[in-house]
Design an enzyme around this catalytic site. Structure first.
Site, PDB file in Angstrom:
ATOM      1  N   GLU A   1       0.837  -1.205   0.000  1.00 55.91           N
ATOM      2  CA  GLU A   1       0.000   0.000   0.000  1.00 55.91           C
ATOM      3  C   GLU A   1       0.874   1.258   0.000  1.00 55.91           C
ATOM      4  O   GLU A   1       0.550   2.254  -0.657  1.00 55.91           O
ATOM      5  CB  GLU A   1      -0.914  -0.014   1.228  1.00 55.91           C
ATOM      6  CG  GLU A   1      -2.117   0.907   1.107  1.00 55.91           C
ATOM      7  CD  GLU A   1      -3.135   0.617   2.203  1.00 55.91           C
ATOM      8  OE1 GLU A   1      -4.077  -0.146   1.936  1.00 55.91           O
ATOM      9  OE2 GLU A   1      -2.989   1.143   3.323  1.00 55.91           O
TER      10      GLU A   1
ATOM     11  N   GLU B   1       2.049   1.751  -3.421  1.00 57.04           N
ATOM     12  CA  GLU B   1       0.929   2.256  -4.232  1.00 57.04           C
ATOM     13  C   GLU B   1       0.728   3.757  -3.984  1.00 57.04           C
ATOM     14  O   GLU B   1       0.513   4.527  -4.927  1.00 57.04           O
ATOM     15  CB  GLU B   1      -0.346   1.474  -3.851  1.00 57.04           C
ATOM     16  CG  GLU B   1      -1.549   1.821  -4.710  1.00 57.04           C
ATOM     17  CD  GLU B   1      -2.817   1.073  -4.271  1.00 57.04           C
ATOM     18  OE1 GLU B   1      -2.774   0.324  -3.265  1.00 57.04           O
ATOM     19  OE2 GLU B   1      -3.846   1.247  -4.937  1.00 57.04           O
TER      20      GLU B   1
ATOM     21  N   GLU C   1     -16.050 -11.356   3.906  1.00 55.75           N
ATOM     22  CA  GLU C   1     -14.920 -11.100   3.005  1.00 55.75           C
ATOM     23  C   GLU C   1     -14.315 -12.409   2.487  1.00 55.75           C
ATOM     24  O   GLU C   1     -14.020 -12.545   1.302  1.00 55.75           O
ATOM     25  CB  GLU C   1     -13.851 -10.292   3.746  1.00 55.75           C
ATOM     26  CG  GLU C   1     -12.644  -9.969   2.893  1.00 55.75           C
ATOM     27  CD  GLU C   1     -11.532  -9.283   3.685  1.00 55.75           C
ATOM     28  OE1 GLU C   1     -11.178  -8.161   3.327  1.00 55.75           O
ATOM     29  OE2 GLU C   1     -11.024  -9.866   4.666  1.00 55.75           O
TER      30      GLU C   1
ATOM     31  N   CYS D   1     -10.424  -2.134  14.894  1.00 55.95           N
ATOM     32  CA  CYS D   1     -10.728  -3.564  15.111  1.00 55.95           C
ATOM     33  C   CYS D   1     -10.726  -3.945  16.597  1.00 55.95           C
ATOM     34  O   CYS D   1     -11.347  -4.943  16.968  1.00 55.95           O
ATOM     35  CB  CYS D   1      -9.729  -4.430  14.365  1.00 55.95           C
ATOM     36  SG  CYS D   1      -9.680  -4.068  12.615  1.00 55.95           S
TER      37      CYS D   1
HETATM   38  S1  SF4 Z   1     -12.907  -2.126  11.842  1.00 53.69           S
HETATM   39 FE1  SF4 Z   1     -11.915  -4.131  11.970  1.00 53.69          FE
HETATM   40  S2  SF4 Z   1     -13.378  -5.377  13.083  1.00 53.69           S
HETATM   41 FE2  SF4 Z   1     -14.533  -3.614  12.324  1.00 53.69          FE
HETATM   42  S3  SF4 Z   1     -15.389  -4.253  10.328  1.00 53.69           S
HETATM   43 FE3  SF4 Z   1     -13.417  -3.246   9.950  1.00 53.69          FE
HETATM   44  S4  SF4 Z   1     -11.918  -4.935   9.892  1.00 53.69           S
HETATM   45 FE4  SF4 Z   1     -13.757  -5.689  10.897  1.00 53.69          FE
END
Ligand code: SF4
Ligand code: SF4
Ligand code: SF4
Ligand code: FES
Length: 574
Positions: free
Chosen positions: A278, A281, A360, A503
């Site tokens: 990335e 890129e 995904e 996350c």
């Molecule tokens: S922020 Fe992290 S846990 Fe939330 S949808 Fe995106 S990848 Fe999934």
């Protein structure tokens, strides 16, 4: 200040404090059901009622401000009787089949019933069964277990700005549902799972894949490998009874081996790889007049929203696959070749903080040969906790074991991927040094850390000041997206994470995720970064080895074939 009495105890609190908050400050427990920290107060359930001298009816403590001189009783016979009746009425309209429910032993309604001493009900069960929606790979919605608390509606509408879940109808006939009762798959749902994270009962849950994993772990013909995402290590402790925060990687790896995985790998490795791809890129787009700002691509919740609602934004999104998918691709190509294994015999499991990752992994394009998925199955942090409990593994007592090789060495930059702002910080550490050809002195970008919804930073690249922006939760993301579409974005790089805090606050994280808990997990993430030997992705010797042996260089033809993807407009109902 307000002076009042709760259960004859003097309380002194600031004006505007609710009775519930005042009671909590003085360690007086008032049960709640619809109330959830950080969400709007809807006062739907009436479990939190209290009696106040001089007031005719019982008052909901979660929404009533405490006033000077109030005499409050939280446990009078009238209060207890009311709570019990309300709970029994909820149970009479509920699929009370606890042993077959994912939330068994971890359900707020079950706990409340137990605490109130409800063992039989005075009311007949009048539930009219409705269809369960399990038509998507991420989320299961079981309306027969819904207690209409409204938490999911609030998080979906106000935190995520998605408006997928609604209150349909009024009064006794009110239902919580997507519009027209359509399945989530037919809606513009990001599969972020924030609704599942706040639901107090088993009415919205992640699709449970633990049985699929057990099946493959018991299949001697399969080589079962697992990858663990950065945000899982700072939350899995909560699943096994520890405070929110850190658990040693070594014990986590050891516990995974006890479950029977052949090899245990760290998604942080492909987070480092993502930065190499990335970052390259980004530099290429800056130097060659490419589409800017470049927007990050590692969060499938955000990608779902972009593909469903904002086709104009798709050229801005990095073509890099997410770290989860890069790992799956490498497992079934590089790793299979290196170990002389047939990719068909390799089964890749991901442990993610995320319900959107389940979706995904099922996308058609994420398959090396067009037939077998790169990542075979995804389980959440909660499902991993469930597997440990099923096996009776006491993670804390296990001796530490290291992650397996190849892909064994990772950096602090990669560990930051679990936190909002982490991808940006990791990218800046690498892009700065590659472009300016000198070391970055201060590698901590405090301005993109923490829980502010919108954050920004500036960095000097080859004499030009470049602005970057970070947002978390989808409602915050909309502001940045609309600016980009209007051609008014001042930024060169934008990070978007669907979940509050990134996350570490993902929809598959342990129940009870509040802003306070998110702060603990963030702090632990920064500690992990600080403790690493290498803190910049381009310093990772295993990454260099991978390019030398297989991928040649970042953005090479083979790297593009394996590690990059493209996006398409997937119109859904919005
Ligand atoms: S922020 Fe992290 S846990 Fe939330 S949808 Fe995106 S990848 Fe999934
Ligand atoms: S998964 Fe996210 S977008 Fe979908 S209904 Fe739940 S909160 Fe809303
Ligand atoms: S689905 Fe869960 S969070 Fe939503 S209203 Fe029903 S019980 Fe509450
Ligand atoms: S917790 Fe106060 S009304 Fe539901």
């Amino acid at each position: 200040m307000i002076h009042a009495k709760i259960n004859h105890i003097d309380v002194v609190v600031e004006e505007g404090t609710t009775i519930l908050e005042a009671a909590k400050k003085y360690n007086i427990n008032i049960p709640t059901l619809c109330h959830y920290p950080d969400l709007h107060i809807n006062s739907d359930c009436r479990i939190c009622v209290v009696e106040i001298d001089g007031y005719r009816g019982l008052k909901t403590s979660c929404s009533t401000p405490i006033r000077d001189g109030m005499m409050i009783k939280t446990n009078s016979p009238r209060v207890l009787n009311s709570r019990k009746t309300v709970t029994e009425l909820i149970l009479a309209n509920h699929d009370v089949n606890c042993t077959s429910c994912t939330r068994n032993m971890n359900c707020e309604l079950q706990q409340l019933s137990k605490n109130l001493g409800i063992d039989t009900s005075r009311f007949d069960n009048v539930l009219e069964y409705k269809d369960i929606d399990d038509q998507n790979p991420s989320i299961v919605r079981n309306p027969n277990r819904c207690i209409k608390c409204g938490r999911c509606v609030d998080v979906c509408q106000h935190v995520q700005g998605m408006h997928v879940l609604e209150r349909m109808g009024r009064g006794h006939d009110m239902d919580i549902s997507p519009a027209f009762g359509l399945p989530l798959n037919d809606q513009s749902c990001s599969f972020c799972g924030q609704c599942a994270n706040v639901c107090p009962v088993g009415a919205i849950i992640e699709k449970d894949n633990t049985n699929l994993v057990w099946e493959k772990l018991h299949d001697p013909t399969k080589h079962v490998m697992v990858q663990i995402a950065p945000a899982v290590r700072v939350s899995i402790g909560e699943e096994i009874g520890l405070e929110s925060g850190l658990i040693s990687n070594g014990k986590l790896v050891a516990a995974m081996k006890h479950l029977g995985f052949n090899h245990v790998y760290d998604t942080n490795f492909t987070a480092d790889l993502t930065i190499m791809e990335e970052g390259t890129e980004l530099i290429s787009r800056i130097n060659n007049g490419g589409t800017l700002p470049l927007m990050t691509s590692c969060c499938p919740g955000w990608i779902n929203m972009a593909e469903q609602e904002f086709p104009e934004i798709l050229p801005h999104i990095s073509s890099c696959k997410s770290p989860q998918q890069m790992f799956g691709t490498l497992a079934k190509s590089y790793y299979a070749t290196k170990t002389n294994m047939d990719p068909e015999d390799i089964y890749v499991v991901s442990v993610m903080p995320c319900t959107a990752k389940k979706y995904e992994a099922t996308r058609e394009e994420f398959s090396v040969d067009g037939k077998h998925p790169d990542v075979d199955v995804v389980i959440t942090t909660r499902e991993l906790g469930k597997m440990f409990r099923q096996m009776g593994i006491d993670v804390n007592r296990l001796p530490e074991v290291e992650f397996d090789s190849p892909f064994g060495i990772t950096t602090g930059a990669a560990a930051l991927f679990g936190a909002s702002g982490g991808v940006t910080e990791a990218a800046l550490r690498t892009v700065y040094e590659i472009v300016n050809e000198r070391p970055l002195e201060d590698i901590v970008f405090n301005s993109v850390r923490g829980m502010d919804g919108l954050k920004e930073a500036e960095v000097n690249l080859a004499g030009t000041t470049v602005k970057v922006a970070v947002s978390h939760s989808l409602s915050n993301a909309r502001k940045l997206i609309e600016e980009v579409i209007a051609g008014k974005s001042p930024y060169t790089f934008i990070e978007i994470m669907a979940c509050p805090g990134g996350c570490i606050g993902g929809g598959g994280q342990p129940y009870g995720t509040t802003n306070e808990v998110r702060e603990h997990r963030l702090a632990s993430t920064y500690i992990v970064d600080g403790n690493m030997i290498y803190r910049k992705s381009h310093q990772n010797p295993d990454i260099h080895k991978l390019y030398e042996e297989y991928l040649q260089q970042p953005n090479s033809h083979i790297a593009h074939k394996l590690l990059h993807t493209d996006y398409q407009y997937r119109k859904k109902r919005t």
